[in-house]
Design an enzyme around this catalytic site. Structure first.
Site, PDB file in Angstrom:
ATOM      1  N   TYR A   1      -8.361  14.687  -9.968  1.00 40.06           N
ATOM      2  CA  TYR A   1      -6.880  13.558 -10.720  1.00 40.06           C
ATOM      3  C   TYR A   1      -6.199  15.072 -11.315  1.00 40.06           C
ATOM      4  CZ  TYR A   1      -4.908  10.653 -14.000  1.00 40.06           C
ATOM      5  OH  TYR A   1      -4.105   9.730 -14.401  1.00 40.06           O
TER       6      TYR A   1
ATOM      7  N   LYS B   1      -2.505  15.833  -9.978  1.00 41.03           N
ATOM      8  CA  LYS B   1      -1.642  15.869 -10.745  1.00 41.03           C
ATOM      9  C   LYS B   1      -0.496  16.713 -11.284  1.00 41.03           C
ATOM     10  CE  LYS B   1      -1.576  11.465 -12.430  1.00 41.03           C
ATOM     11  NZ  LYS B   1      -0.577  10.310 -11.469  1.00 41.03           N
TER      12      LYS B   1
ATOM     13  N   ASP C   1       0.856  -1.051   0.285  1.00 39.09           N
ATOM     14  CA  ASP C   1       0.036  -0.062   0.067  1.00 39.09           C
ATOM     15  C   ASP C   1       0.511   1.321  -0.148  1.00 39.09           C
ATOM     16  OD1 ASP C   1      -1.742   1.722   0.969  1.00 39.09           O
ATOM     17  OD2 ASP C   1      -2.801   0.718   2.389  1.00 39.09           O
TER      18      ASP C   1
ATOM     19  N   ILE D   1      -4.294   6.523 -22.847  1.00 41.73           N
ATOM     20  CA  ILE D   1      -3.890   5.123 -23.090  1.00 41.73           C
ATOM     21  C   ILE D   1      -4.494   3.634 -23.673  1.00 41.73           C
ATOM     22  CG2 ILE D   1      -1.789   3.752 -22.371  1.00 41.73           C
ATOM     23  CD1 ILE D   1      -0.039   5.054 -20.674  1.00 41.73           C
TER      24      ILE D   1
HETATM   25  C1  AKB Z   1      -7.676   9.128 -18.107  1.00 38.11           C
HETATM   26  O1  AKB Z   1      -8.917   9.335 -18.380  1.00 38.11           O
HETATM   27  O2  AKB Z   1      -7.920   9.641 -16.548  1.00 38.11           O
HETATM   28  C2  AKB Z   1      -6.578   8.838 -17.712  1.00 38.11           C
HETATM   29  C3  AKB Z   1      -5.614   9.850 -18.142  1.00 38.11           C
HETATM   30  C4  AKB Z   1      -6.002  10.480 -19.728  1.00 38.11           C
HETATM   31  O3  AKB Z   1      -4.993  10.499 -17.759  1.00 38.11           O
HETATM   32  N1  AKB Z   1      -6.786   7.625 -19.219  1.00 38.11           N
END
Ligand code: AKB
Length: 327
Positions: free
Chosen positions: A144, A148, A50, A174
């Site tokens: 997210y 980042k 973890d 990806i």
């Molecule tokens: C997402 O869609 O959240 C990921 C990314 C683009 O970081 N594939």
């Protein structure tokens, strides 16, 4: 000799990266770590792990004399919106744990090179959308993406302040067939192949004109390995490098799939029913300018849309379940 730890080894990228690293460095020198009880992809050395448990992580890195960490564990854009605090904690505290361990190792005279992925999600609605420059406006809207962008700044901070050798790329979406994607906004571009190979219509959660930067897995893995192998002096950017693969929208992808699909599967088609992921996609770039990565460490994508579609159609296993997991 390198000793390598991959965290998030059961995920979409991790599973293929472990294989590539094992081929390069020998399976006995690659530890695949993930939160699950077992290795999903048969890694030679698997360790339940973890990333939020700093004590165990420190012990593992010290006792195994790890020299490189690939830290991939994160909650992605779509699943992150369902649990924003969980996403923030995992994405930020996980990275901080690794950076702190790398700093402490360095101060003890034992260098630890770190790879951590950023994403196109670090950009936002005020970012120039076409050929997005390396350095530009970044105002991400998803939790997210916010994690980042903050992570990119942390990487730069730990390099500038402590000399930690941390390296990063901003992955586009990806595309791959070996293991399922992990709850992202770009996942449609994998799910569509499963419908196509069943000869079924695919209901796309993004609209037909939603162009996004994507990359085929072999290019994504190669970018990661090339960046990590480059001499430190060449890595001028210590936040994260833009890397471009191929940009397309759902209509263009469906058209190319239809063109290459055998006549027996001609019932395949695409319908559109946008959901909350549309707003996320609309805030992201359509294409990236990756000339800085090319200049600094020689990055160049090799796989285009036609080749990628052909390879996916030849390799996707239709009965493999599409489930969501943490990458
Ligand atoms: C997402 O869609 O959240 C990921 C990314 C683009 O970081 N594939």
């Amino acid at each position: 000799m390198e000793k390598i730890l991959v965290i998030g080894a059961n995920g979409q990228i991790g599973s293929e990266l472990v294989e590539a690293l094992a081929a390069q460095h020998g399976a006995q020198n690659v530890i695949a770590g993930d939160i699950g009880a077992v290795s999903l992809y048969g890694a030679a050395r698997y360790q339940r792990l973890d990333v939020l448990d700093k004590k165990t992580l420190t012990h593992l890195i010290e006792s195994e004399a790890v020299t490189q960490v690939y830290h991939l564990a994160a909650l992605l854009s779509a699943t992150g919106e369902q649990a924003p605090l969980k996403a923030w904690t995992l994405n930020m505290d996980g990275l901080l744990n690794i950076l702190e361990i790398a700093k402490d190792r360095l101060q003890a005279g034992k260098a630890l090179r770190v790879f951590w992925p950023s994403s196109i999600a670090a950009f936002g609605p005020n970012t120039p959308r076409v050929s997005t420059p390396q350095t530009t406006v970044m105002d991400p809207t998803s939790i997210y993406g916010i994690s980042k962008l903050a992570g990119e700044r942390l990487c730069n901070y730990y390099f500038s302040k402590y000399g930690v050798d941390v390296r990063s790329v901003r992955y586009p979406g990806i595309i791959s067939f070996k293991s399922p994607p992990g709850g992202g906004t770009t996942d449609y571009a994998i799910a569509i192949f499963h419908s196509a190979l069943r000869g079924e219509r695919y209901e796309c959660f993004l609209g037909p004109e939603t162009t996004l930067p994507m990359i085929y897995m072999p290019d994504a893995i190669r970018a990661t390995l090339e960046l990590m192998a480059a001499p430190a002096a060449k890595i001028v950017n210590r936040s994260s490098y833009n890397i471009a693969g191929v940009s397309f929208n759902p209509r263009e992808l469906a058209k190319e799939i239809t063109r290459q699909l055998p006549a027996s599967l001609a019932a395949f088609g695409i319908d559109y029913n946008s959901d909350s992921r549309q707003a996320i996609a609309d805030s992201w770039p359509q294409s990236l300018d990756d000339s800085v990565a090319s200049r600094d460490w020689g990055w160049k994508a090799r796989v285009g849309l036609v080749e990628m579609v052909g390879d996916m159609l030849a390799n996707v296993t239709v009965d493999s379940e599409q489930h969501e997991c943490v990458v």
